[in-house]
Design a protein around this motif. Structure first.
Motif, mmCIF file in Angstrom:
data_model
loop_
_atom_site.group_PDB
_atom_site.id
_atom_site.type_symbol
_atom_site.label_atom_id
_atom_site.label_comp_id
_atom_site.label_asym_id
_atom_site.label_seq_id
_atom_site.Cartn_x
_atom_site.Cartn_y
_atom_site.Cartn_z
ATOM 1 N N UNK A 1 6.809 5.947 6.898
ATOM 2 C CA UNK A 1 5.816 7.015 6.983
ATOM 3 C C UNK A 1 6.525 8.358 7.050
ATOM 4 N N UNK A 2 6.087 9.264 6.209
ATOM 5 C CA UNK A 2 6.554 10.643 6.254
ATOM 6 C C UNK A 2 5.380 11.547 6.613
ATOM 7 N N UNK A 55 7.557 -7.439 17.329
ATOM 8 C CA UNK A 55 9.012 -7.512 17.240
ATOM 9 C C UNK A 55 9.504 -6.541 16.189
ATOM 10 N N UNK A 56 10.411 -5.650 16.586
ATOM 11 C CA UNK A 56 10.981 -4.644 15.685
ATOM 12 C C UNK A 56 12.411 -5.056 15.360
ATOM 13 N N UNK A 57 12.626 -5.502 14.136
ATOM 14 C CA UNK A 57 13.980 -5.862 13.718
ATOM 15 C C UNK A 57 14.818 -4.631 13.437
ATOM 16 N N UNK A 58 14.176 -3.602 12.900
ATOM 17 C CA UNK A 58 14.875 -2.354 12.606
ATOM 18 C C UNK A 58 13.852 -1.224 12.563
ATOM 19 N N UNK A 59 14.136 -0.153 13.282
ATOM 20 C CA UNK A 59 13.227 0.974 13.295
ATOM 21 C C UNK A 59 13.986 2.284 13.354
ATOM 22 N N UNK A 60 13.328 3.353 12.928
ATOM 23 C CA UNK A 60 13.948 4.675 12.954
ATOM 24 C C UNK A 60 12.844 5.722 13.077
ATOM 25 N N UNK A 61 12.992 6.624 14.045
ATOM 26 C CA UNK A 61 12.053 7.723 14.251
ATOM 27 C C UNK A 61 12.833 9.018 14.369
ATOM 28 N N UNK A 70 9.185 8.021 9.988
ATOM 29 C CA UNK A 70 9.195 6.828 10.826
ATOM 30 C C UNK A 70 9.266 5.612 9.928
ATOM 31 N N UNK A 71 10.244 4.750 10.161
ATOM 32 C CA UNK A 71 10.382 3.505 9.413
ATOM 33 C C UNK A 71 10.488 2.351 10.402
ATOM 34 N N UNK A 72 10.003 1.198 9.984
ATOM 35 C CA UNK A 72 10.048 0.030 10.860
ATOM 36 C C UNK A 72 9.935 -1.234 10.024
ATOM 37 N N UNK A 73 10.674 -2.255 10.445
ATOM 38 C CA UNK A 73 10.608 -3.588 9.848
ATOM 39 C C UNK A 73 10.511 -4.599 10.976
ATOM 40 N N UNK A 74 9.546 -5.514 10.863
ATOM 41 C CA UNK A 74 9.407 -6.472 11.937
ATOM 42 C C UNK A 74 8.255 -7.428 11.713
ATOM 43 N N UNK A 75 7.674 -7.899 12.818
ATOM 44 C CA UNK A 75 6.590 -8.882 12.749
ATOM 45 C C UNK A 75 5.629 -8.648 13.906
ATOM 46 N N UNK A 76 4.361 -8.996 13.688
ATOM 47 C CA UNK A 76 3.310 -8.880 14.701
ATOM 48 C C UNK A 76 2.626 -10.240 14.831
ATOM 49 N N UNK A 77 2.418 -10.643 16.076
ATOM 50 C CA UNK A 77 1.752 -11.928 16.331
ATOM 51 C C UNK A 77 0.671 -11.725 17.388
ATOM 52 N N UNK A 137 0.855 -1.184 0.000
ATOM 53 C CA UNK A 137 0.000 0.000 0.000
ATOM 54 C C UNK A 137 0.890 1.233 0.000
ATOM 55 N N UNK A 138 0.668 2.127 -0.966
ATOM 56 C CA UNK A 138 1.385 3.396 -1.023
ATOM 57 C C UNK A 138 0.355 4.513 -1.074
ATOM 58 N N UNK A 139 0.613 5.571 -0.307
ATOM 59 C CA UNK A 139 -0.244 6.753 -0.283
ATOM 60 C C UNK A 139 0.642 7.954 -0.591
ATOM 61 N N UNK A 140 0.634 8.377 -1.847
ATOM 62 C CA UNK A 140 1.485 9.484 -2.271
ATOM 63 C C UNK A 140 2.934 9.228 -1.897
ATOM 64 N N UNK A 141 3.573 10.241 -1.327
ATOM 65 C CA UNK A 141 4.939 10.102 -0.819
ATOM 66 C C UNK A 141 4.970 9.981 0.696
ATOM 67 N N UNK A 142 3.790 9.807 1.318
ATOM 68 C CA UNK A 142 3.724 9.820 2.781
ATOM 69 C C UNK A 142 3.729 8.432 3.409
ATOM 70 N N UNK A 143 3.253 7.410 2.693
ATOM 71 C CA UNK A 143 3.133 6.084 3.296
ATOM 72 C C UNK A 143 3.506 5.012 2.296
ATOM 73 N N UNK A 144 4.342 4.075 2.751
ATOM 74 C CA UNK A 144 4.688 2.889 1.970
ATOM 75 C C UNK A 144 4.682 1.697 2.929
ATOM 76 N N UNK A 145 3.719 0.798 2.743
ATOM 77 C CA UNK A 145 3.563 -0.353 3.624
ATOM 78 C C UNK A 145 3.601 -1.628 2.808
ATOM 79 N N UNK A 146 4.387 -2.582 3.275
ATOM 80 C CA UNK A 146 4.446 -3.903 2.664
ATOM 81 C C UNK A 146 4.217 -4.951 3.747
ATOM 82 N N UNK A 147 3.360 -5.942 3.439
ATOM 83 C CA UNK A 147 3.113 -7.043 4.363
ATOM 84 C C UNK A 147 3.283 -8.354 3.609
ATOM 85 N N UNK A 148 3.593 -9.396 4.342
ATOM 86 C CA UNK A 148 3.722 -10.725 3.750
ATOM 87 C C UNK A 148 3.395 -11.767 4.817
#
Length: 416
Positions: free
Chosen positions: A285-286, A327-333, A311-318, A255-266
């Motif tokens: 997210x910008x 779980x946040x494998x890598x994040x930046x705020x 804000x960027x983040x890579x991880x998993x939710x259970x 899901x991408x919303x302009x230049x403000x949001x880019x989300x990928x799930x798998x």
């Protein structure tokens, strides 16, 4: 002979009295109420037309559900049943015509019709239909002036008006349907527009299958284009949806919303009825305050108006009701890298935190402490549901700085 004649007269008289007393109407109401597990009302006796190829039944003024807010109503419903199937003991819906039907969603009736086995109609015609769906993002979505037809085998098309919040416009739906050996729809297209944005929303599904109550979409693409707000794009691969069991599975989506949001799930697997599931994600997210404003949310006023801009983040939710784990494998705020895990339960609320932060400048979010006196932080509640610790390699707050700082909460009932 006299006795037989009297008996026939009684039968005829009884049939006449049964008809004019509303007997057929009550019989149909009881039959449908038992199958649908909802109150059923008819305005008058059903009408019958005995044709050579089919039996047509007209149901006038059908209402299903409570009187004050029916789940479904229609001024007239016409059902065509072929004689060939009836003579073999089967109820086959050859055609259904709905005049001014009104459907109120979400449906609160029975999940199925108590064992009633009815095949899909070969043709369904809708004239001046209305659908109202409450609770769509806090508002009611209305589809009105719905006209068109849906074929079990062949091209289907529906058009109408839509109303949501303070916006209105037209919508068009088209698909090619097949019913054998399983229900399929090909070349599904949905176009939603307004006078200003005639292509506000476009949805394309090359093929949709229904297998054992589960909808399977190998590919789904959606585009949103609005002059004032910009555009958005959704791409989904291998989507499986089972509404009855509350299950959703997606191989991957973006899901991408302009230049403000880019989300990928798998590897998405979710059961929303049991609140169980898991997914892996990557998000960037910008301009977070701007996105929150679009969604009708208000964020606390921060010291730096330029905070929360990236804000960027890579991880998993259970999820495993009532447990959760993020779980946040890598994040930046705002240029501050962080990793770790947040887990716990929501009934009762108990949160365990284990985070590592490279550097943090609190001056972006809180006023700097005044010199000469120790900073006094707000008192925390006596029942503090957070345990764990946060490790900050480098902390800055105005003129105050610290290294290798550890913030720890040892027990749920103790203040950190």
């Amino acid at each position: 002979m006299t006795a037989v004649f009297i008996l026939l007269m009684l039968v005829v008289l009884g049939g006449v009295l049964f008809w004019f007393a509303g007997g057929p109407r009550y019989a149909v109401e009881e039959f449908l109420a038992g199958r649908l597990q909802q109150p059923v009302y008819l305005a008058a006796n059903p009408g019958w037309h005995w044709g050579k190829q089919e039996l047509r039944i007209m149901l006038p003024g059908l209402r299903l559900g409570p009187t004050d807010l029916p789940l479904f109503s229609a001024s007239r419903i016409t059902v065509a049943l072929p004689w060939r199937a009836l003579l073999h003991g089967r109820v086959q819906l050859q055609r259904i015509e709905l005049d001014t039907p009104v459907l109120n969603m979400p449906w609160n009736g029975a999940a199925n019709a108590s064992g009633a086995v009815l095949s899909l109609p070969g043709r369904m015609v809708v004239r001046d239909g209305t659908l109202r769906w409450s609770g769509v993002a806090g508002h009611t979505l209305s589809l009105t002036a719905v006209h068109g037809q849906v074929l079990a085998d062949g091209p289907s098309r529906l058009v109408g008006d839509w109303h949501w919040r303070d916006k209105t416009g037209r919508w068009h739906f088209a698909a090619g349907m097949t019913s054998a050996p399983t229900l399929q729809a090909r070349r599904i297209s949905l176009l939603v527009g307004t006078a200003r944005d005639p292509k506000l929303l476009q949805v394309g599904i090359p093929i949709l299958q229904s297998v054992s109550g589960e909808l399977v979409l190998p590919t789904l693409r959606a585009r949103w284009q609005e002059r004032k707000q910009g555009g958005a794009r959704l791409d989904v691969q291998a989507l499986h949806l089972n509404m009855a069991q509350g299950q959703l599975a997606v191989q991957q989506g973006a899901l991408t919303v302009g230049n403000d949001l880019a989300l990928q799930v798998r590897a998405v697997a979710l059961n929303w009825k049991k609140l169980q599931g898991h997914l892996a994600y990557q998000v960037a997210i910008r301009h977070l305050p701007r996105i929150a404003t679009r969604c009708g949310l208000s964020l606390p006023k921060l010291t730096d108006p330029g905070a929360l801009q990236r804000w960027t983040s890579t991880g998993a939710i259970r999820l495993d009701n009532p447990h959760f784990q993020w779980t946040v494998a890598q994040g930046d705020l705002d240029g501050s890298a962080w990793t770790g895990k947040i887990s716990g339960t929501w009934k009762p609320l108990a949160i365990h935190v284990s985070l590592s932060v490279a550097q943090l400048d609190l001056g972006h979010y809180l006023p700097a402490p005044r010199t000469g006196k120790a900073a006094i932080l707000p008192a925390l509640p006596q029942q503090w549901p957070v345990t764990g610790e946060v490790r900050i390699a480098q902390l800055r707050w105005g003129k105050f700085s610290a290294q290798n700082l550890v913030i720890r909460s040892a027990a749920p009932a103790a203040q950190p």
